[in-house]
Write an enzyme that holds these catalytic residues in place. Structure first.
Site, PDB file in Angstrom:
ATOM      1  N   ASP A   1      80.203  41.909  36.292  1.00  0.00           N
ATOM      2  CA  ASP A   1      79.459  43.095  36.733  1.00  0.00           C
ATOM      3  C   ASP A   1      79.634  43.243  38.236  1.00  0.00           C
ATOM      4  O   ASP A   1      78.697  43.052  39.006  1.00  0.00           O
ATOM      5  CB  ASP A   1      77.978  42.967  36.362  1.00  0.00           C
ATOM      6  CG  ASP A   1      77.196  44.250  36.674  1.00  0.00           C
ATOM      7  OD1 ASP A   1      77.842  45.274  36.982  1.00  0.00           O
ATOM      8  OD2 ASP A   1      75.957  44.222  36.619  1.00  0.00           O
TER       9      ASP A   1
ATOM     10  N   PHE B   1      62.607  34.567  47.067  1.00  0.00           N
ATOM     11  CA  PHE B   1      62.984  35.354  45.892  1.00  0.00           C
ATOM     12  C   PHE B   1      62.870  34.443  44.670  1.00  0.00           C
ATOM     13  O   PHE B   1      63.538  33.408  44.596  1.00  0.00           O
ATOM     14  CB  PHE B   1      64.426  35.858  46.037  1.00  0.00           C
ATOM     15  CG  PHE B   1      64.947  36.590  44.832  1.00  0.00           C
ATOM     16  CD1 PHE B   1      64.600  37.919  44.601  1.00  0.00           C
ATOM     17  CD2 PHE B   1      65.795  35.951  43.938  1.00  0.00           C
ATOM     18  CE1 PHE B   1      65.089  38.591  43.491  1.00  0.00           C
ATOM     19  CE2 PHE B   1      66.280  36.620  42.823  1.00  0.00           C
ATOM     20  CZ  PHE B   1      65.926  37.949  42.599  1.00  0.00           C
TER      21      PHE B   1
ATOM     22  N   GLY C   1      69.045  41.903  53.985  1.00  0.00           N
ATOM     23  CA  GLY C   1      70.379  42.484  54.051  1.00  0.00           C
ATOM     24  C   GLY C   1      70.456  43.821  53.348  1.00  0.00           C
ATOM     25  O   GLY C   1      69.458  44.495  53.148  1.00  0.00           O
TER      26      GLY C   1
END
Length: 262
Positions: A162, A35, A76
């Site tokens: 958040d 990623f 996941g």
């Protein structure tokens, strides 16, 4: 994606990973999948070392000064809204708020605490810029001003800001992570706690959830959480107003009205 492909070299397949910034990608070469993100949170290394985010594999600086980070791509899923009441969510948020390493890192990069005074001043300036005159928002701002002294709190921690259930990820080995740290800041832990409890936990379960987090629900915490939820609701309302999303604005006005009746 040209910069990503040029940066990685031949043999990599790259596609966007989504997200608000458009600066995140998934890159694959053979069995290796990572990623990638450009200009990610500068304290990603600390978050990775503490097991709060997926493992940081490497960091490289581009010629223009941008920084690219590569993390392990977890297979996941996001938490469901009803799973936010689980003890492991409370335990991970407590670990984050209790991390002196994270707090030191924030202070070293010059992060000033987001105090109630700063929040109110930011909201006031936004309202002036948008030329908004609205009874509900004015009532909310009056409440925020009147309660400023009573919500002062000296204990600051690193807040994620958040805590939406979409940012809580379970990997294939059932390890829980909290991702997307771009909006994090130093503030009263009641900021995160209020948003989480008001969004996901029935009020009759607040005390039990907070005991798993490690604190008691006293009048001070209850008042501070309420204050931060009102202020955040006004902030989100203004965000939608700036994008002319008036249906969301109306929904938030109704929510703020309900909060002010508590």
């Amino acid at each position: 994606m040209n910069w990503v492909e040029q940066f990685l070299g031949d043999g990599w397949k790259v596609h966007p990973a989504g997200g608000a910034t458009g600066e995140a990608y998934i890159a694959q070469q053979g069995e290796q999948t990572v990623f990638l993100k450009r200009n990610s949170s500068p304290f990603l290394a600390v978050l990775s070392a503490e097991g709060i985010v997926p493992k940081l594999l490497w960091t490289k600086r581009l010629e223009n000064g941008d920084v690219v980070t590569a993390q392990k791509l977890i297979q996941g899923r996001e938490l469901k809204a009803f799973e936010m009441k689980e003890n492991r969510v409370a335990a991970l948020l407590s670990k984050i708020h209790g991390s002196s390493e994270l707090l030191d890192m924030f202070k070293r990069i010059g992060n000033q605490p987001l105090t109630p005074y700063v929040i109110v001043e930011n909201l006031r300036r936004q309202l002036q810029a948008y030329h908004i005159e609205d009874e509900t928002i004015e009532a909310g701002m009056t409440y925020l001003f009147e309660m400023l002294e009573s919500v002062r709190h000296e204990h600051y921690v690193v807040c994620h800001c958040d805590i939406n259930h979409n940012n809580w990820m379970l990997d294939e080995e059932d390890h829980l992570y909290l991702i997307d740290w771009d909006g994090a800041t130093v503030s009263d832990p009641a900021l995160d706690l209020g948003l989480l409890l008001y969004s996901y936990i029935p009020k009759q379960d607040w005390e039990a959830w907070l005991s798993q987090y490690g604190i008691q629900l006293d009048p001070s915490l209850r008042g501070r959480m309420h204050w931060y939820v009102v202020s955040q609701s006004i902030s989100v309302l203004l965000w939608h107003f700036g994008r002319q999303q008036f249906e969301e604005v109306q929904q938030l006005k109704l929510y703020i009205e309900s909060l002010l009746k508590e």
